[in-house]
Structure formats: structure tokens, C-alpha cells
Motif scaffolding. Sequence first.
Motif: not given
Length: 341
Positions: A65-70, A106-108
Motif C-alpha cells: 500500500p505504497a501511496r502515503l498522504i502526509g 525536508s521532513n514530513f
Amino acid sequence: MDVKDFYFDLPEELIAQHPAEKRDESRLMVLDKRTGELNHKHFKDIIDYLNPGDCLVLNNTRVLPARLIGSKEGTGAKMEFLLLKRIDKDKWETLVKPGKKAKVGSNFIFGNGELKAEVVGIGDEGSRIVQFQYQGIFEEVLDKLGQMPLPPYIKEKLQDRERYQTVYSKEVGSAAAPTAGLHFTKELLEKIKAKGVKVAFLTLHVGLGTFRPVKVDTIEEHHMHSEFYCMTKETADIINETKKSGGRIIAVGTTSSRTLESIGTEDGVVQEKSGWTDIFIYPGYKFKVVDALITNFHIPESTLIMLVSALAGRENIMKAYNTAVKEKYRFFSFGDAMFIG
């Protein structure tokens, strides 16, 4: 060869937006690669085209499940990450949108902070190298926070995530499904085995490079992205035994084909092996291992249509594809199937 030689006109309404109600009831076009003759069937009829002593080779990779929203730390800007390839334990090559907000350093944050990421480098074609931080097991965190990475041409939401996995998926690691295998049910595979057809598994973790458009005018200039594969001794033995006794090696999907052809020697022998392959198969290529292929209908001018043209001949394939358009077959990941034998 010119990329334009592999163009066909595809109406948008033929791009399948959801899977067939039952996996094995999708349509099946049967193409005789020697004569060019076409027959129209349903996928469950595939058993009629497999002979005792043949070997069906399936790719048992499982889609992450390789799609990540952050969101971006500091600004809260919404970001989308797509995992492409594991470089190290917690280091991944990813596609990030919008990319300009994902500079090195950058950090997420994802979810409620269960997963964090830092961009540590720039990869091929603007991809980002990302280092993840989390507690526990990465796959479990991803299973909770991630979404299925459906291709961009599928606009509808998938109701059941398992419909973008094969029924025999096992080894987690793909950014996209090996879609030719989506048509098989467990019952159909049992019937195939009962007929005396051997079933063997290998693994190739599908990267999005497989689907990237060919951006050069002549196909010889195109370079494939590399993908990780693994073949066990058990599978190698089954394939070699089949070849020796005169049976056919029937690859399920272009991913299985590329793995077999990457490993096979000139006389068609395979061995236990794992590694990375960037093999690009197009007309003029002489197949060493694969005798027949089960596949879906592919994107115009893609490396996938070039591979099937190498096996069946460009003229036969373009005729088959134009017939598929005329007969309103469903195309791409959730579409109908073709057997090239």
C-alpha cells in the motif's frame, strides 16, 4: 525501430476503471503467434489452451500500500509520497508531489506521527531518496497508513484492496500489480494443476519504470529501470524439467517473462538466482525460455506492447490490438486478457 510503430488509437472509455465482477470471467483473446489467427473466449477457457506437461510461471509479488498522504513539518502542506523501490532497510526511492516542496533536508509526518520521513537525496528523473522513522514493523505501519498505488488512468476508488492483488500474492515489495495474474482464481489454478500442468512461482517486484513512457524516438535508445527478482531452486528445477520433457513454458505477465529471460542461458536453462534486471525486450529479441504468454492489453507505445510484439510479431500484435478496440475489449490493469501461444 520507431516508437510510432507501436501506436494505436484507444478510446478512453475502453480503459477499465474497475475489476471484472469475477476474476476469471473477463474476456480472453487467443492469438496464434504463427498464423496470426484470433479467437474470442473468456478467461476461464484458458485451461483449454494449456497442455499436460506445460508449466505456468506466475509472479507471486505482493503490492505494497505504497501511496502515503502526509504533511510537511513546519508548514503543514499536504504531500503525496509513492514508494518506488527499497534501497536499504528504511531508505526508499519515492515519487513526491509536489516535488518542489521536497528539498533535501525536508521532513514530513504521516498519520498521527506514527511515520516520519526525511528527504536525504535526489534520485533518477526527480525522484526523492527518503529515510523513514517509525516504531515497530514498517510493513505494519504502511498497511495502516498507506493506500493502494492504483495507476493514474484508474479514476474510480477501489472498493476491495485485494482485487489489486493476485490470489497467490506472497512476497511484499511491488509498486504495481503484475496484472496478468489478476484473472486467476484459486479454483481455476486447481483445475489447471489437475489437468497435469505444472505451476511454478518466481518473484519480480514491479517498479513504476515498467509503465514509464518511452520518451525517445527510436526504441533502441530507451533505458529500462531496474527491478529486483528472485527465483528459487524449486522453480528452476520445474522449468528445466519441463523444457527437457518437451513442455511449454507459459509466462503469466511481462514481469514473469522478463525475469525468465534475464536468468535463462542461450539454451533456455535457468538456475536459482536473485538480483536486479533492466532487460528491455523488443522486436528482434530471440526468446530463450518463454514459449507462450498470458498478458493484458497495454498502453500504446509502451515497453510492454514492444515485449509482446517481440514474441508474436509486431503486425500480429497491432492487428490484435485494433481488433480488441473494435470488439470493445477492456484495456490496462483491470482490463481483459490475451493468450499468445
